[in-house]
Enzyme design. Structure first.
Site, short mmCIF file in Angstrom:
data_model
loop_
_atom_site.label_atom_id
_atom_site.label_comp_id
_atom_site.label_asym_id
_atom_site.label_seq_id
_atom_site.Cartn_x
_atom_site.Cartn_y
_atom_site.Cartn_z
CG HIS B 198 -1.99 -1.03 1.18
ND1 HIS B 198 -3.18 -0.93 1.86
CD2 HIS B 198 -2.06 -2.20 0.53
CE1 HIS B 198 -3.91 -2.01 1.63
NE2 HIS B 198 -3.25 -2.80 0.84
CE1 TYR B 253 -4.42 -12.06 -6.90
CE2 TYR B 253 -4.16 -11.05 -4.73
CZ TYR B 253 -4.86 -11.17 -5.93
OH TYR B 253 -5.98 -10.42 -6.15
CE1 TYR B 254 -2.58 -8.21 -1.91
CE2 TYR B 254 -2.59 -10.50 -1.22
CZ TYR B 254 -3.24 -9.28 -1.37
OH TYR B 254 -4.55 -9.16 -1.00
CG HIS B 411 -2.20 -10.41 2.31
ND1 HIS B 411 -3.57 -10.52 2.44
CD2 HIS B 411 -1.95 -9.12 2.01
CE1 HIS B 411 -4.12 -9.32 2.23
NE2 HIS B 411 -3.17 -8.45 1.97
CG HIS B 462 -1.75 -24.65 3.40
ND1 HIS B 462 -2.45 -24.14 4.48
CD2 HIS B 462 -1.72 -23.66 2.48
CE1 HIS B 462 -2.83 -22.90 4.22
NE2 HIS B 462 -2.41 -22.58 3.01
#
Lengths: 711, 711
Positions: B198, B253-254, B411, B462
Site C-alpha cells: 500500500h 499474487y501480491y 497475507h 495445505h
C-alpha cells in the site's frame, strides 16, 4: 501457392466419380481407383496430410513392437482387452499406410498378425470374463467388441488383399473370418437379429466381410435378416432404431456409437451394390442420423449427456469423423459440415477424406448451422422427442434442451421433461450422465457401476420434477417403455423459442407439463430462460424440482444457512439416499432468487410458485462407500401442501467477472417482481419486471394459435 | 512483406535511444520523442496493432457514454466503486488514443472528466464504507484504490497536458492533484511511510505526480521517505520488501500486484532522472523481481497460489504486461520474455511496447526459460525461500514447489513446508489460495471472508504436516513472523532435482524436515515425486499430512469404505471444523497407495511410514453456513503413536485415458514394494521397485556432499 493448389484440384477431380468394380481390392472406405489421388492428397492437402502423418506415426509405432496376440482373459480396460483393441487399430492403420506408401513392411505386419489370429482363434473358448453366455465374445468379454474387431480387421484385409498369396488368404479366410462369420451369425444369432446397436455391429461386420470374401449369402442375411424376410437385418434396423428425423432412441451418446456400423456398412453397400441406393433409403435416413447426431451437441463439441452417457464425449469421436466425411462426400456436400471437420481436425484416409480435405483447402467451410429444432423420437416419429432451443452465434451460444423422448431401452434414464441449459461455451444446468469410469478396470471393470442404477438413472439426478421422492415409473423400465411424453407446442422465432411437452404416465393420476423458452428482451444482453413446470394431481404430494448447476452460489434473495456439523442423506431410495442435505430453507416470500457464478458469468434464477417454496441445497455423495459418484450440487424447489402446483423460474444471464483484470460487471440481475399472476388448467400467467418495464408472459395450454402470449 | 517490415525496422530504430527532456509532455511510459514511431508501429506491428485496436475500442466505448463521476458510496464491487475504476481506465485509454490519433475528442474526454473530478474531489469526505479511518480513501473504500486511481489519472494528464490551457491546468492541479498529494502524504502519511505494498502505491502515485507537476519536493519524499532520510520511501521499499532474488515476501499474487507501482515509478525516475540509474539499483533488483514473478508461475500461466491468492490469476495480468515490456525494453532484452509477451497477447502502447512488438515481428522470441531454482526470501536473503523444481519441456512440464519462505505479513498462511505439484498443464497437489470472491459485493463485500482466517490460512488447508490438529504457530501471526524455515539442501541435475528444508519453531520442541525431489528413472516416462517428511519430537503427537488433490480416486491398495449416512466435522478448530470426514481407514500393511485420475492422467501416490498409517479422506464444507468455501478433497496420512515419524510418499505419474477414443493405457503404477528401510536423526533410507528394478534412495541430513544417495 494458390496456383499450385488450383492445379492439384483439377488432377484430383479427374479421379472422382468412377464406380467400384466388385471384387477388386480395396473397395471399402478407400477404393483402388482413387489411390493415386489420395496419395497426392496426403502430400499436399493440409488436413489430409496431418491426418495421414498421425496415422503413419501410429502405424510405425505398431511396427516397432512385437506382434502380440494374447489369449483373451481380461475384462474391459484389462491387459488382453486393451491389446486386442490396439491390434485392430494397428491392423487398419498399417493396412492403410501400405496403400499410401506401397511399402511392403506395413502389409507384412497385417499379414503376420492376421495369420497369428488365424492360428489361434478357433482354440479360444467363450471369454472367461463374459457376464452372460448369450453375449460372450471370444476375443473380448462381450461379443460387441468382437464385432468391432472384425469391422476393422476385414477392412485391413481388404487393403492388403493383393499382397497375399492363395495359401495365406485361405488360411486367414478359412481359419479366422469364416469361423467368425459363423460365430456371429450362428452362436450370436440372437444378437445378429436383435434390433439394437449390438445387432447393428454384428450384421455390419458380417455384411462387410461377406462383400470382401464374396459370400453373398452373408451379405443378404446382413441386409435382410437371418430369415431374409426383412423383419430383422440392416434395413429393419434403419427402420426401427431411428426416428424419421434420424434420432436414435438411446440418446446422443449411443447414437454416435451406433452410427459407425451403419455408415461403414452403407458405404460398402454403396460401393458393391450401388443399385440399392442405400444413402437414399428411408428419405436419406442415414444423412439425417449424422446431422441429428451433430445437432445433439453443444458448441463445445460435447454431446448432450442424456441417458447413459460419458460426459466428455465429443464429435471428435472417430464415428463422427467417419460420419462428417461420408455425409459430405457421399450424401450431400453441406458446407457447414466442413466446419465440423475442421474442429475434428482430422479426416479418414479414404475417398471421402480426400473430397473433404479438398473442399476445406478450397475454403468452402462455413460455420456449422446449429439449429433450433424439435427432434422427433420413435420409429414413426410419434413417441415424443428432444426440443433444442438455440440463441446466438456459435462463439457464445445459449442452448436449452428439453428431453421429452421415449425411454431409450436399458440405457434410458427416468427423466421425462429433463431440462439442460448451456451458455458461454459451458453447461449451466447439466445432466450427470452415467455412473461409469469407462474402461478403468479398478472401477467395476470399467462398466456401468451399481450407482448407475441407484443414482444416475433416478429422476432426482435430473432437472425434472420428482413426486413423493419417488422416481418416474418407479424406475421400472418396462413401465417406462410403454409410454412416452407428448409434444404440446414448439415454436422458433427470432426473439422467442419455445418447447412445451407433457408426460401423463410417469406418476399415477398426475399430469406434468413443462414449457421452456428462451426469450430475448431489449433490457438484457442474453435471452431469459423462462421455465414453467405445471403439475396437476388428484391429491397433494411432495414435489421436488431440482436444478443441478455448475458454478458457485454467490447470492440468494433470503439468507440460507447451510448445515454446520452433521450431514445426513435426504432419503432412502430413488437416488435420494445419495444426496447430502446441505440446507433446507422455507422462504418467507412468494418469490426468490439464487445467483450462481459459473465460468466468470452470473446466472440468477428467479423463482416463484403458487405458495412460498422451500429451497433445499443438496450435494452428491451419501451412501457411496466405494467413492463411485462424481461431485455435484443442486438447488431444489420444493413444495408439499398442494395437489396442483406450478413452478416458475426465470434465469437471467448477466455480467461477468474477470479475475485477471479484477473487474466485475452487472453482478445483480435486473429482473425483479416475478409473480405467478394466474394459474389454471388452461392457462398460466406470470409477470416480471426488467428494470422498470413490466412483462406479462402467458401460456395458453389449449390454444396452439396463441400458445405463448407476451405483452 | 518481409522487405516492408525490414524497412520499418530501420525507421523505428532511428527514434530510439533519445533521452527525455524534463517537463516535456508526455514523459512517462510514452514519450514525446517516440510518438511518431509508435504511431507507425500501431499500424504495422501485429501485436502492437491488436493491442492498440483493443485499447481504442475501449476508448471509443468510453466516449459513447456520458461522463459519470458519482459521489463515492459503495464498497468493492459496488456501483460507485466499479464506476471510478472504469473512469481511471477510460482516462488512460482515451489519453493514449489521443496521442496516437491526435483526435481532439479523446483529449477533451480526459479534460472534461478531470475537471469534473476537480470540481468534486475536495467535497468528498473519507469514504463511508471504509473499514478503518487510517486507511479510508476518498474515491474508494480503501485508500489503496485511490493511489491506483491517481497513478492512472496522472499518466492521462501527462498525455493530454499539451492540449490544456492554463486555466484548465490550474484547476486540475490545484483542485484535484495537489489536494490528492496532500491527502496521500499528510492524511495517509502512515501508509506513505509504511514498508508495504500500500505504501508503494501511495509513494509511486506521489512521485510520478511530483514529476509531472514539477514538484521536486514530492519526488524526493517519494524516493527517500517523508523525512528524506531513506529509512522509508521508494528505495527503502526496494531494499526491504524484496529479497536479493527479487522475491516479495507476501508471495506471488501480491508480488505481481506490488510490482506495478515499483516499475511505473522506476520508469518515471529513469526518464526524469536517468542519473539515478534506478534499474541498476540493488544489483538490478527490479529486473529480478519481474523475472522471479514469472518464475513463480506454472506453464498454464497461473501464479503459484500460496498465501492469500486468487487462484486464477495469471501473468496476463496487466502488471506483468508492464513488467515483461519494461524488463525487455528498459533493462535487458532477454528473448524468452518475448514468449511471455506472446502469451500475454498484448503490449502497452508505449516506448517499451514498441520495442517488444518490433522484436516479436523480427521473430526473436524463444520459449520462456522456466528454471529449477531456489528463490531466497528475506531482505537479506536469509529467511528461507521457495524451492521450485521443474522437469520437461514447457508443453508438458512437471513442477514441484516447496514453500519454505517467511510468513509474508498479514497475507501469509501457516503452511511452512507446504508442497505443490503440477503436471500435464494442471495442478495435482494444490493450494486452496484465499477464501475470497474478489469484488463480488454479495460475498463479504468482495473482501477476504471470515473463512480466510478460519480455513484458508490454517495449516490443514495445505499440503504440510499438522501436529495435534493445531496450526503451525497456533495460527498467530506475531509468533510466525519471528521465525522462518531454513534451507538444508538444494540441487539441480538432469535426472534429480531436490529441495530440503526444515522448520524448527512452528511447533514447540518439534523439528520438521521435508525433502522433496523429482527423480527421473528409466522405467517411467515422467519423474517420480519422492517426498520424505520427517518429524522429530520430544513426545508422541497426532500427526496429519494432507494431500489436497485434484481429480478422482480410482484405486486404493486396501478397500476404503466411505461414510454412508452421517458426515461430521473432523475437528473444532484450526480449520478442522471445516472438514467433513468421509472415510477413516487404518491400513493393515506398512505401505499402501492411492491412485487418482486427474485430467485423463493417472497419479499413484505410494506411501509408507515407520508403522502402518491411517488414511483419512476429507472434503471441505463443514461449518460453512454462508457457503463461502470452495469444494476440495484430500487424503490425509495420519499417525498418532510415536514421537518421531517419517512420512514417505512416491507419486508416480502414469498412463492416460482418452474419453473421445475410449482408450486407457497404463492404469496401474509400476512402482511396488515401497519400504522405509532405515530411519534415524541423520539418515532416512527408503527402497522401492520399478518393474523389477530395486532402487535405494537415501537422505543424509548431515552430509551436504552426499545428501541424496541413489543406488
Amino acid at each position: 501457392m494458390q496456383n499450385i493448389i488450383k492445379i492439384n484440384f483439377i488432377i484430383f477431380f479427374l479421379f472422382f466419380g468412377a464406380n467400384v468394380v466388385a471384387q477388386q481390392h480395396p473397395s471399402l472406405m478407400l477404393t483402388k481407383v482413387n489411390i493415386v489421388a489420395i496419395r497426392k492428397g496426403c502430400d499436399s492437402l493440409p488436413i489430409l496430410k496431418t491426418s495421414y502423418l498421425a496415422l503413419k506415426a501410429d502405424a510405425d509405432e505398431a511396427l516397432s513392437t512385437t506382434i502380440n496376440v494374447p489369449k483373451p482373459v481380461d475384462g474391459g480396460g484389462g491387459y488382453t482387452h486393451e491389446q486386442h483393441k490396439r491390434n485392430y487399430t494397428s491392423l487398419l492403420n498399417c493396412a492403410t499406410v501400405y496403400q499410401i506408401t506401397s511399402e511392403k513392411k506395413y502389409a507384412d505386419y497385417v499379414k503376420t498378425m492376421l495369420l497369428d489370429y488365424a492360428g489361434k482363434y478357433q482354440n479360444w473358448p467363450n471369454h472367461p470374463k463374459s457376464k452372460s453366455l448369450d453375449d460372450a465374445g471370444k476375443i473380448f468379454w462381450q461379443s460387441l467388441n468382437d464385432y468391432v474387431w472384425q469391422i476393422y480387421a476385414i477392412q485391413a484385409y481388404d487393403l492388403v488383399y493383393d499382397t497375399l498369396n492363395k495359401t495365406e488368404r485361405d488360411k486367414i479366410e478359412n481359419e479366422l473370418f469364416i469361423p467368425i462369420l459363423k460365430f456371429f451369425t450362428e452362436d450370436r444369432k440372437v444378437v445378429f437379429d436383435k434390433i439394437h446397436n449390438h445387432g447393428t455391429w454384428n450384421l455390419a461386420a458380417v455384411g462387410i466381410t461377406g462383400y470382401v470374401l464374396n459370400k453373398p449369402v452373408y451379405v443378404k442375411k446382413a441386409i435382410y435378416g437371418s430369415n431374409l424376410d426383412g423383419k430383422t437385418g440392416y434395413l429393419a434396423q434403419i427402420n426401427k432404431l431411428f426416428s424419421p428425423d434420424g434420432y436414435y432412441m438411446e440418446g446422443p451418446y449411443y447414437q454416435r456409437y451406433a452410427l459407425l456400423p451403419f455408415i461403414l456398412f452403407a458405404k460398402a453397400i454403396q460401393n458393391y451394390q450401388p443399385e440399392l441406393n442405400i444413402f437414399k433409403y428411408r428419405d436419406e435416413l442415414l444423412a439425417k442420423a449424422i446431422h441429428t447426431s451433430l445437432q445433439t451437441t453443444y458448441t463445445n463439441k460435447v454431446f448432450f449427456p442424456i441417458n447413459d452417457a460419458i460426459r466428455d464425449k465429443t464429435f471428435e469421436s472417430i464415428e463422427l469423423v467417419y460420419g462428417s466425411n461420408l455425409a459430405y462426400a457421399d450424401i450431400k456436400p453441406d458446407a457447414d459440415l466442413l466446419d465440423i471437420v475442421q474442429q475434428q481436425n482430422k479426416v479418414i484416409i479414404s475417398d471421402a477424406g480426400l473430397k473433404v480435405a479438398l473442399a476445406i483447402a478450397q475454403n468452402k467451410a462455413v460455420p456449422f448451422n446449429y439449429q433450433t429444432l424439435w427432434i422427433k423420437d420413435g420409429a414413426k416419429g410419434d413417441e415424443g422427442g428432444i426440443g433444442v432451443l438455440r440463441f446466438g452465434q456459435n462463439i457464445d451460444q445459449q442452448c436449452l434442451v428439453l428431453k421429452a423422448s421415449s425411454q431409450g431401452m436399458g440405457h434410458g434414464h427416468f427423466d421425462r421433461l429433463n431440462l439442460l441449459f448451456y451458455d458461454n461455451g459451458t453447461e449451466h444446468f447439466y445432466d450427470y450422465g452415467s455412473a461409469r469410469f469407462l474402461n478403468i478396470d479398478t472401477k467395476g471393470g470399467g462398466n456401468y457401476l451399481p450407482e448407475n442404477q441407484t443414482w444416475a438413472k433416478q429422476t432426482v439426478a435430473h432437472n425434472t420434477l420428482v413426486v413423493d421422492q419417488t422416481s418416474q415409473y418407479q424406475a421400472q423400465l418396462s413401465l417406462a417403455e410403454s409410454n412416452h411424453p407428448t409434444l404440446l407446442y414448439f415454436n422458433n422465432t427470432p426473439k422467442l423459442k419455445v418447447v412445451s411437452a407433457k408426460e401423463d404416465h410417469a406418476y399415477e393420476n398426475i399430469s406434468l407439463i413443462r414449457t421452456s423458452a428462451l426469450l430475448k428482451i431489449d433490457e438484457t444482453e442474453k435471452p431469459l430462460l423462462i421455465d414453467v413446470f405445471k403439475v396437476i394431481a388428484d391429491k397433494p404430494h411432495q414435489y421436488d424440482l431440482p436444478f443441478w448447476y455448475q458454478g458457485k452460489i454467490v447470492n440468494t434473495s433470503e439468507k440460507i444457512i447451510a448445515q454446520r456439523n452433521n450431514l445426513t442423506a435426504l432419503g432412502t431410495d430413488f437416488g435420494y439416499q445419495h444426496l447430502w442435505l446441505n440446507a433446507d430453507k422455507k422462504l418467507s416470500s412468494a418469490s426468490g432468487f439464487i445467483s450462481v457464478l459459473n465460468k466468470n458469468r452470473f446466472y440468477t434464477t428467479h423463482f416463484t410458485s403458487n405458495q412460498p417454496l422451500k429451497i433445499k441445497l443438496v450435494s452428491i455423495g451419501a451412501n457411496d462407500p466405494d467413492l463411485n459418484l462424481a461431485e455435484g450440487k443442486a438447488f431444489i424447489l420444493s413444495q408439499s401442501d398442494f395437489k396442483n402446483q406450478t413452478f416458475i423460474s426465470v434465469t437471467d444471464t448477466h455480467g461477468n467477472t474477470n479475475p485477471v483484470k479484477e473487474t466485475v460487471t452487472d453482478a445483480s440481475s435486473i429482473i425483479t417482481d416475478l409473480k405467478l399472476v394466474e394459474d389454471s388448467i388452461t392457462q398460466t400467467t406470470i409477470s416480471f419486471k426488467a428494470k422498470d418495464k413490466l412483462y406479462i408472459y402467458q401460456i395458453n395450454y389449449q390454444n396452439k394459435n396463441n400458445y405463448i402470449n407476451i405483452r
